[in-house]
Design a protein around this motif. Structure first.
Motif, PDB file in Angstrom:
ATOM      1  N   ASN A  27     -26.520  28.521  38.016  1.00  0.00           N
ATOM      2  CA  ASN A  27     -27.288  27.693  38.949  1.00  0.00           C
ATOM      3  C   ASN A  27     -28.622  27.267  38.345  1.00  0.00           C
ATOM      4  O   ASN A  27     -29.042  26.111  38.490  1.00  0.00           O
ATOM      5  CB  ASN A  27     -27.531  28.440  40.258  1.00  0.00           C
ATOM      6  CG  ASN A  27     -26.263  28.606  41.062  1.00  0.00           C
ATOM      7  OD1 ASN A  27     -25.304  27.863  40.892  1.00  0.00           O
ATOM      8  ND2 ASN A  27     -26.242  29.600  41.940  1.00  0.00           N
ATOM      9  N   LEU A  28     -29.269  28.186  37.670  1.00  0.00           N
ATOM     10  CA  LEU A  28     -30.541  27.854  37.031  1.00  0.00           C
ATOM     11  C   LEU A  28     -30.354  26.837  35.913  1.00  0.00           C
ATOM     12  O   LEU A  28     -31.206  25.969  35.701  1.00  0.00           O
ATOM     13  CB  LEU A  28     -31.210  29.127  36.498  1.00  0.00           C
ATOM     14  CG  LEU A  28     -31.753  30.087  37.567  1.00  0.00           C
ATOM     15  CD1 LEU A  28     -32.229  31.375  36.913  1.00  0.00           C
ATOM     16  CD2 LEU A  28     -32.866  29.441  38.366  1.00  0.00           C
ATOM     17  N   GLN A  34     -31.166  19.140  35.777  1.00  0.00           N
ATOM     18  CA  GLN A  34     -31.634  18.151  36.753  1.00  0.00           C
ATOM     19  C   GLN A  34     -33.133  17.902  36.598  1.00  0.00           C
ATOM     20  O   GLN A  34     -33.596  16.768  36.651  1.00  0.00           O
ATOM     21  CB  GLN A  34     -31.318  18.607  38.180  1.00  0.00           C
ATOM     22  CG  GLN A  34     -31.720  17.611  39.255  1.00  0.00           C
ATOM     23  CD  GLN A  34     -31.014  16.285  39.131  1.00  0.00           C
ATOM     24  OE1 GLN A  34     -29.827  16.237  38.875  1.00  0.00           O
ATOM     25  NE2 GLN A  34     -31.746  15.204  39.300  1.00  0.00           N
ATOM     26  N   ALA A  35     -33.892  18.963  36.380  1.00  0.00           N
ATOM     27  CA  ALA A  35     -35.343  18.819  36.203  1.00  0.00           C
ATOM     28  C   ALA A  35     -35.654  18.024  34.947  1.00  0.00           C
ATOM     29  O   ALA A  35     -36.568  17.190  34.942  1.00  0.00           O
ATOM     30  CB  ALA A  35     -36.003  20.197  36.142  1.00  0.00           C
ATOM     31  N   LYS A  36     -34.902  18.249  33.864  1.00  0.00           N
ATOM     32  CA  LYS A  36     -35.114  17.481  32.633  1.00  0.00           C
ATOM     33  C   LYS A  36     -34.807  16.000  32.859  1.00  0.00           C
ATOM     34  O   LYS A  36     -35.527  15.127  32.376  1.00  0.00           O
ATOM     35  CB  LYS A  36     -34.249  18.032  31.496  1.00  0.00           C
ATOM     36  CG  LYS A  36     -34.789  19.301  30.894  1.00  0.00           C
ATOM     37  CD  LYS A  36     -33.923  19.777  29.742  1.00  0.00           C
ATOM     38  CE  LYS A  36     -34.475  21.041  29.107  1.00  0.00           C
ATOM     39  NZ  LYS A  36     -33.633  21.507  27.999  1.00  0.00           N
ATOM     40  N   LEU A  39     -37.615  14.525  34.868  1.00  0.00           N
ATOM     41  CA  LEU A  39     -38.790  14.370  34.029  1.00  0.00           C
ATOM     42  C   LEU A  39     -38.662  13.133  33.137  1.00  0.00           C
ATOM     43  O   LEU A  39     -39.602  12.358  32.987  1.00  0.00           O
ATOM     44  CB  LEU A  39     -39.007  15.616  33.165  1.00  0.00           C
ATOM     45  CG  LEU A  39     -40.186  15.571  32.191  1.00  0.00           C
ATOM     46  CD1 LEU A  39     -41.499  15.430  32.951  1.00  0.00           C
ATOM     47  CD2 LEU A  39     -40.198  16.812  31.316  1.00  0.00           C
ATOM     48  N   LYS A  40     -37.490  12.935  32.576  1.00  0.00           N
ATOM     49  CA  LYS A  40     -37.250  11.772  31.716  1.00  0.00           C
ATOM     50  C   LYS A  40     -37.436  10.481  32.513  1.00  0.00           C
ATOM     51  O   LYS A  40     -38.084   9.541  32.053  1.00  0.00           O
ATOM     52  CB  LYS A  40     -35.837  11.840  31.137  1.00  0.00           C
ATOM     53  CG  LYS A  40     -35.527  10.757  30.148  1.00  0.00           C
ATOM     54  CD  LYS A  40     -34.147  10.930  29.554  1.00  0.00           C
ATOM     55  CE  LYS A  40     -33.837   9.837  28.559  1.00  0.00           C
ATOM     56  NZ  LYS A  40     -32.505   9.979  27.985  1.00  0.00           N
ATOM     57  N   GLN A  41     -36.877  10.428  33.736  1.00  0.00           N
ATOM     58  CA  GLN A  41     -37.004   9.244  34.592  1.00  0.00           C
ATOM     59  C   GLN A  41     -38.463   9.003  34.966  1.00  0.00           C
ATOM     60  O   GLN A  41     -38.946   7.873  34.959  1.00  0.00           O
ATOM     61  CB  GLN A  41     -36.146   9.413  35.853  1.00  0.00           C
ATOM     62  CG  GLN A  41     -36.135   8.200  36.751  1.00  0.00           C
ATOM     63  CD  GLN A  41     -35.524   6.996  36.081  1.00  0.00           C
ATOM     64  OE1 GLN A  41     -34.611   7.094  35.287  1.00  0.00           O
ATOM     65  NE2 GLN A  41     -36.049   5.831  36.381  1.00  0.00           N
ATOM     66  N   THR A  42     -39.179  10.074  35.266  1.00  0.00           N
ATOM     67  CA  THR A  42     -40.586   9.956  35.627  1.00  0.00           C
ATOM     68  C   THR A  42     -41.405   9.443  34.449  1.00  0.00           C
ATOM     69  O   THR A  42     -42.296   8.600  34.616  1.00  0.00           O
ATOM     70  CB  THR A  42     -41.136  11.313  36.099  1.00  0.00           C
ATOM     71  OG1 THR A  42     -40.350  11.764  37.203  1.00  0.00           O
ATOM     72  CG2 THR A  42     -42.577  11.220  36.533  1.00  0.00           C
ATOM     73  N   LYS A  43     -41.108   9.936  33.243  1.00  0.00           N
ATOM     74  CA  LYS A  43     -41.816   9.460  32.057  1.00  0.00           C
ATOM     75  C   LYS A  43     -41.564   7.981  31.824  1.00  0.00           C
ATOM     76  O   LYS A  43     -42.482   7.232  31.473  1.00  0.00           O
ATOM     77  CB  LYS A  43     -41.397  10.271  30.829  1.00  0.00           C
ATOM     78  CG  LYS A  43     -42.043  11.630  30.748  1.00  0.00           C
ATOM     79  CD  LYS A  43     -41.632  12.354  29.472  1.00  0.00           C
ATOM     80  CE  LYS A  43     -42.305  13.709  29.372  1.00  0.00           C
ATOM     81  NZ  LYS A  43     -41.916  14.422  28.140  1.00  0.00           N
ATOM     82  N   LEU A  44     -40.308   7.521  32.020  1.00  0.00           N
ATOM     83  CA  LEU A  44     -40.002   6.102  31.859  1.00  0.00           C
ATOM     84  C   LEU A  44     -40.762   5.264  32.877  1.00  0.00           C
ATOM     85  O   LEU A  44     -41.319   4.215  32.552  1.00  0.00           O
ATOM     86  CB  LEU A  44     -38.499   5.865  31.998  1.00  0.00           C
ATOM     87  CG  LEU A  44     -37.642   6.232  30.805  1.00  0.00           C
ATOM     88  CD1 LEU A  44     -36.160   6.122  31.174  1.00  0.00           C
ATOM     89  CD2 LEU A  44     -37.952   5.345  29.627  1.00  0.00           C
TER      90      LEU A  44
END
Length: 174
Positions: A27-28, A34-36, A39-44
């Motif tokens: 699960n982790l 998902q967090a990665k 993060l990638k989408q947020t950086k873009l």
């Protein structure tokens, strides 16, 4: 005998804890992936925003060019027969936009062969970002029609449309 029972109980308890931990690792791992991705989408998204803020002239050029394309798009579809939309609007709008226009909006508006439609108003609602929102009024001698149009700068196409009701100065329908 008591020691062996306690030993078996301890082993079972440790095995249960181990199984629970192994399940949580999966699960982790999913949460980490998902967090990665987030993060990638947020950086873009941040990079796009940074580009827009750091080069307002570039964004202004995008808006100016997009406004011309949206105006041309509206003049084209309002002065052409519905049957020709798939060919003439192919590079100007997404397939969804062309289908929506052909099936939903065009039959509700009387585009006659003799009427000529002008575009007296093209207003932009949001000039920042990759999706620009326009309000466009199309007017002939007989009727006026308003559209809310979304233009995607990245795709360089109209991606969404909706017809609006007019009240006031442009409402000359009999």
């Amino acid at each position: 005998m008591k020691n062996s029972r306690l030993m078996i109980l301890a082993i079972l308890l440790l095995a249960g804890i181990l199984i629970t931990q192994l399940n949580q690792i999966r699960n982790l791992d999913k949460q980490l992936r998902q967090a990665k991705a987030d993060l990638k989408q947020t950086k873009l998204s941040h990079k796009k925003s940074e580009t827009i803020v750091s080069s307002p002239q570039s964004q202004q050029d995008n808006v100016s060019g997009s406004t011309k394309i949206v105006t041309s798009f509206v003049k084209t579809f309002s002065n052409q027969p519905t049957s020709s939309y798939p060919e003439i609007l192919k590079g100007m709008a997404s397939q969804k936009g062309i289908n929506e226009l052909t099936q939903t909006f065009a039959p509700s508006v009387t585009f006659s062969d003799k009427a000529h439609y002008d575009v007296p108003l093209v207003a932009i609602k949001n000039g920042w970002g990759s999706d620009l929102n326009y309000l466009v009024v199309v007017k002939s001698d007989v009727q006026s029609v308003a559209y809310a149009i979304t233009y995607d700068i990245d795709e360089k196409k109209v991606t969404n449309m909706s017809r609006l009701t007019l009240k006031g100065a442009f409402d000359n329908e009999k």
